[in-house]
Design a protein around this motif. Structure first.
Motif, PDB file in Angstrom:
ATOM      1  N   ALA A 107      47.688 -16.022  64.807  1.00 28.18           N
ATOM      2  CA  ALA A 107      48.920 -16.125  65.593  1.00 28.18           C
ATOM      3  C   ALA A 107      49.930 -15.069  65.174  1.00 28.18           C
ATOM      4  CB  ALA A 107      49.516 -17.526  65.425  1.00 28.18           C
ATOM      5  N   GLY A 108      50.072 -14.841  63.873  1.00 28.78           N
ATOM      6  CA  GLY A 108      51.018 -13.836  63.395  1.00 28.78           C
ATOM      7  C   GLY A 108      50.654 -12.440  63.873  1.00 28.78           C
ATOM      8  N   ALA A 109      49.366 -12.112  63.832  1.00 31.93           N
ATOM      9  CA  ALA A 109      48.912 -10.797  64.294  1.00 31.93           C
ATOM     10  C   ALA A 109      49.145 -10.629  65.792  1.00 31.93           C
ATOM     11  CB  ALA A 109      47.438 -10.607  63.960  1.00 31.93           C
ATOM     12  N   THR A 110      48.933 -11.697  66.570  1.00 35.86           N
ATOM     13  CA  THR A 110      49.133 -11.630  68.022  1.00 35.86           C
ATOM     14  C   THR A 110      50.604 -11.445  68.374  1.00 35.86           C
ATOM     15  OG1 THR A 110      47.210 -13.053  68.400  1.00 35.86           O
ATOM     16  CG2 THR A 110      48.801 -12.870  70.191  1.00 35.86           C
ATOM     17  N   ILE A 111      51.477 -12.189  67.693  1.00 35.33           N
ATOM     18  CA  ILE A 111      52.914 -12.126  67.994  1.00 35.33           C
ATOM     19  C   ILE A 111      53.505 -10.776  67.610  1.00 35.33           C
ATOM     20  CG2 ILE A 111      55.167 -13.096  67.380  1.00 35.33           C
ATOM     21  CD1 ILE A 111      53.687 -15.806  67.024  1.00 35.33           C
ATOM     22  N   LEU A 112      53.126 -10.254  66.442  1.00 36.36           N
ATOM     23  CA  LEU A 112      53.722  -9.019  65.930  1.00 36.36           C
ATOM     24  C   LEU A 112      52.913  -7.770  66.276  1.00 36.36           C
ATOM     25  CD1 LEU A 112      54.832 -10.313  62.415  1.00 36.36           C
ATOM     26  CD2 LEU A 112      56.293  -9.840  64.374  1.00 36.36           C
ATOM     27  N   GLY A 113      51.692  -7.955  66.774  1.00 33.34           N
ATOM     28  CA  GLY A 113      50.846  -6.809  67.092  1.00 33.34           C
ATOM     29  C   GLY A 113      50.366  -6.068  65.873  1.00 33.34           C
ATOM     30  N   SER A 114      50.360  -6.723  64.727  1.00 32.47           N
ATOM     31  CA  SER A 114      49.949  -6.072  63.472  1.00 32.47           C
ATOM     32  C   SER A 114      49.381  -7.122  62.535  1.00 32.47           C
ATOM     33  CB  SER A 114      51.147  -5.378  62.820  1.00 32.47           C
ATOM     34  OG  SER A 114      50.856  -5.013  61.486  1.00 32.47           O
ATOM     35  N   ARG A 115      48.182  -6.885  62.070  1.00 30.77           N
ATOM     36  CA  ARG A 115      47.579  -7.831  61.122  1.00 30.77           C
ATOM     37  C   ARG A 115      48.331  -7.898  59.793  1.00 30.77           C
ATOM     38  NH1 ARG A 115      42.857 -10.143  62.454  1.00 30.77           N
ATOM     39  NH2 ARG A 115      41.774  -9.379  64.318  1.00 30.77           N
ATOM     40  N   LEU A 128      51.529  -7.307  59.142  1.00 31.23           N
ATOM     41  CA  LEU A 128      52.802  -8.003  59.324  1.00 31.23           C
ATOM     42  C   LEU A 128      52.584  -9.500  59.582  1.00 31.23           C
ATOM     43  CD1 LEU A 128      54.827  -5.483  61.517  1.00 31.23           C
ATOM     44  CD2 LEU A 128      55.138  -6.013  59.094  1.00 31.23           C
ATOM     45  N   GLY A 129      51.544  -9.814  60.355  1.00 30.47           N
ATOM     46  CA  GLY A 129      51.221 -11.222  60.592  1.00 30.47           C
ATOM     47  C   GLY A 129      50.873 -11.935  59.305  1.00 30.47           C
ATOM     48  N   ALA A 130      50.097 -11.260  58.454  1.00 31.84           N
ATOM     49  CA  ALA A 130      49.743 -11.848  57.159  1.00 31.84           C
ATOM     50  C   ALA A 130      50.982 -12.029  56.294  1.00 31.84           C
ATOM     51  CB  ALA A 130      48.724 -10.962  56.447  1.00 31.84           C
ATOM     52  N   GLY A 131      51.927 -11.078  56.390  1.00 32.73           N
ATOM     53  CA  GLY A 131      53.165 -11.190  55.607  1.00 32.73           C
ATOM     54  C   GLY A 131      53.964 -12.420  55.986  1.00 32.73           C
ATOM     55  N   VAL A 132      54.014 -12.726  57.287  1.00 35.72           N
ATOM     56  CA  VAL A 132      54.737 -13.913  57.746  1.00 35.72           C
ATOM     57  C   VAL A 132      54.087 -15.180  57.187  1.00 35.72           C
ATOM     58  CG1 VAL A 132      55.281 -15.308  59.790  1.00 35.72           C
ATOM     59  CG2 VAL A 132      55.628 -12.837  59.843  1.00 35.72           C
ATOM     60  N   VAL A 133      52.749 -15.222  57.195  1.00 34.72           N
ATOM     61  CA  VAL A 133      52.039 -16.387  56.670  1.00 34.72           C
ATOM     62  C   VAL A 133      52.281 -16.532  55.168  1.00 34.72           C
ATOM     63  CG1 VAL A 133      49.768 -17.423  56.311  1.00 34.72           C
ATOM     64  CG2 VAL A 133      50.294 -16.323  58.484  1.00 34.72           C
ATOM     65  N   VAL A 134      52.282 -15.401  54.453  1.00 36.86           N
ATOM     66  CA  VAL A 134      52.520 -15.437  53.006  1.00 36.86           C
ATOM     67  C   VAL A 134      53.934 -15.938  52.703  1.00 36.86           C
ATOM     68  CG1 VAL A 134      52.797 -13.993  50.948  1.00 36.86           C
ATOM     69  CG2 VAL A 134      50.815 -13.684  52.430  1.00 36.86           C
ATOM     70  N   ILE A 135      54.913 -15.511  53.493  1.00 34.74           N
ATOM     71  CA  ILE A 135      56.285 -16.012  53.307  1.00 34.74           C
ATOM     72  C   ILE A 135      56.319 -17.523  53.521  1.00 34.74           C
ATOM     73  CG2 ILE A 135      58.602 -16.004  54.308  1.00 34.74           C
ATOM     74  CD1 ILE A 135      58.182 -13.000  54.856  1.00 34.74           C
ATOM     75  N   GLY A 136      55.603 -17.987  54.547  1.00 37.18           N
ATOM     76  CA  GLY A 136      55.517 -19.429  54.773  1.00 37.18           C
ATOM     77  C   GLY A 136      54.888 -20.157  53.596  1.00 37.18           C
ATOM     78  N   MET A 137      53.813 -19.589  53.053  1.00 37.68           N
ATOM     79  CA  MET A 137      53.172 -20.193  51.877  1.00 37.68           C
ATOM     80  C   MET A 137      54.154 -20.300  50.717  1.00 37.68           C
ATOM     81  SD  MET A 137      49.375 -18.463  51.813  1.00 37.68           S
ATOM     82  CE  MET A 137      48.877 -19.428  50.368  1.00 37.68           C
ATOM     83  N   ALA A 138      54.934 -19.229  50.505  1.00 36.55           N
ATOM     84  CA  ALA A 138      55.904 -19.236  49.403  1.00 36.55           C
ATOM     85  C   ALA A 138      56.940 -20.338  49.596  1.00 36.55           C
ATOM     86  CB  ALA A 138      56.588 -17.865  49.309  1.00 36.55           C
ATOM     87  N   LEU A 139      57.397 -20.536  50.833  1.00 39.90           N
ATOM     88  CA  LEU A 139      58.358 -21.606  51.109  1.00 39.90           C
ATOM     89  C   LEU A 139      57.747 -22.984  50.832  1.00 39.90           C
ATOM     90  CD1 LEU A 139      59.969 -20.273  54.411  1.00 39.90           C
ATOM     91  CD2 LEU A 139      61.026 -20.372  52.145  1.00 39.90           C
ATOM     92  N   GLY A 140      56.471 -23.149  51.201  1.00 42.10           N
ATOM     93  CA  GLY A 140      55.794 -24.409  50.926  1.00 42.10           C
ATOM     94  C   GLY A 140      55.691 -24.693  49.441  1.00 42.10           C
TER      95      GLY A 140
END
Length: 310
Positions: free
Chosen positions: A115-123, A125-137
């Motif tokens: 989903a992150g790669a689709t929204i941002l058009g970049s794998r 950057l998409g992975a970075g968003v997921v990693v930020i989410g993991m850090a918040l968790g």
């Protein structure tokens, strides 16, 4: 001396306040996380009341209810059973840990990356968003870990007021706390009404809630509590699953990037709980090998479920 006055023990409010003063950074992080969680819960409840609910809110509530129901189902045998062999109990908890790990990978992280790669058009950057989410968790669970009394295998009891709680209750609190990220994972996975993401994850969490409910009920029975009381407490620990599901939907029903970030947050919280609470508990009694074998079976079972139901 007989006439010596004994200072009264401080109440829970003063205890928490003193504890927070000693750990200001953890208290600030937990305060921010709890305010965010309450805002998300309020958003979900308002959506539900207004009839403008997110597409997956109904499915998320059903998923949270399924987790609560299987926790109840797991606890019921404790009405007639007083205990299980410790080796079997550790193996069952290992099975639950394996299913949680696989669910985090296949039903949360992989869809989040996609989903992150689709929204941002970049794998990347998409992975970075997921990693930020993991850090918040992880930050959320670190805050809860610091401020809720519970017990670890090597470091022993921790959290404010742990000295007032018996070891059994510390174990119950640990299980109850980790039901919250499980419920959040269900809510996030259903927030887009995507059955391919939500169904296998919810199935895995519901299945692994059965041995957890049984473990809590049997732990209380072993400590001498009445069968009915033990079962009711074990059932109550499952109430955090539907609450977490509401939070998860609220977390992921805003901005588009909230969805992959929310999947990462739920995965980070679940992986933290497995490593920090469940695996150490299964290794406490020297049954590392059967517990690890149970973990592998649970991981493989969840992988097959994800392939079949996803």
């Amino acid at each position: 001396m007989a006439n010596e006055l004994v200072a009264p023990r401080p109440g829970w409010g003063m205890l928490l306040l003193d504890y927070a003063r000693q750990r200001r950074a953890a208290a600030l992080g937990l305060g921010i996380a709890l305010l965010s969680v309450l805002a998300l819960l309020a958003q979900s409840l308002l959506q539900l009341a207004s009839g403008n609910a997110a597409p997956g809110l109904g499915l998320a509530l059903l998923g949270g209810a399924a987790g609560f129901a299987t926790t109840t189902l797991g606890a019921l045998p404790a009405l007639v059973l007083r205990g299980l062999p410790q080796r079997l109990e550790d193996s069952l908890l290992g099975l639950a840990a394996g299913m949680m790990l696989a669910a985090s990978a296949f039903s949360l992280l992989l869809p989040g990356l996609e989903a992150g790669a689709t929204i941002l058009g970049s794998r990347p950057l998409g992975a970075g968003v997921v990693v930020i989410g993991m850090a918040l968790g992880v930050l959320l669970m670190l805050g809860l870990d610091a401020f809720i009394p519970h017990e670890h295998d090597k470091t022993g009891p921790c959290g404010p007021g742990h000295e007032r709680c018996g070891r059994i209750w510390l174990f119950v609190f640990a299980i109850a706390v980790h039901n919250l990220p499980e419920g959040m994972a269900i809510g996030v996975s259903f927030s887009q009404a995507d059955m391919a993401v939500g169904l296998p994850l919810t199935t895995a969490i519901a299945l692994q809630d059965i041995p957890e409910g049984l473990a809590v009920a049997l732990a209380l029975r072993t400590a001498g509590f009445a069968p009915g009381y033990s079962v009711l407490v074990a059932i109550a620990t499952g109430l955090l699953e539907p609450v977490g599901a509401l939070l998860g939907v609220g977390l992921s029903s805003g901005l588009a990037l909230a969805y992959p970030a929310g999947l990462g947050l739920a995965a980070g919280a679940m992986i933290f709980v497995v490593s920090h609470e469940v695996i150490p508990e299964t290794h406490r009694n020297g049954h590392q090998t059967p517990a690890t074998l149970g973990l592998m079976v649970g991981f493989a079972l969840m992988m097959v479920l994800d392939t079949t139901l996803g």
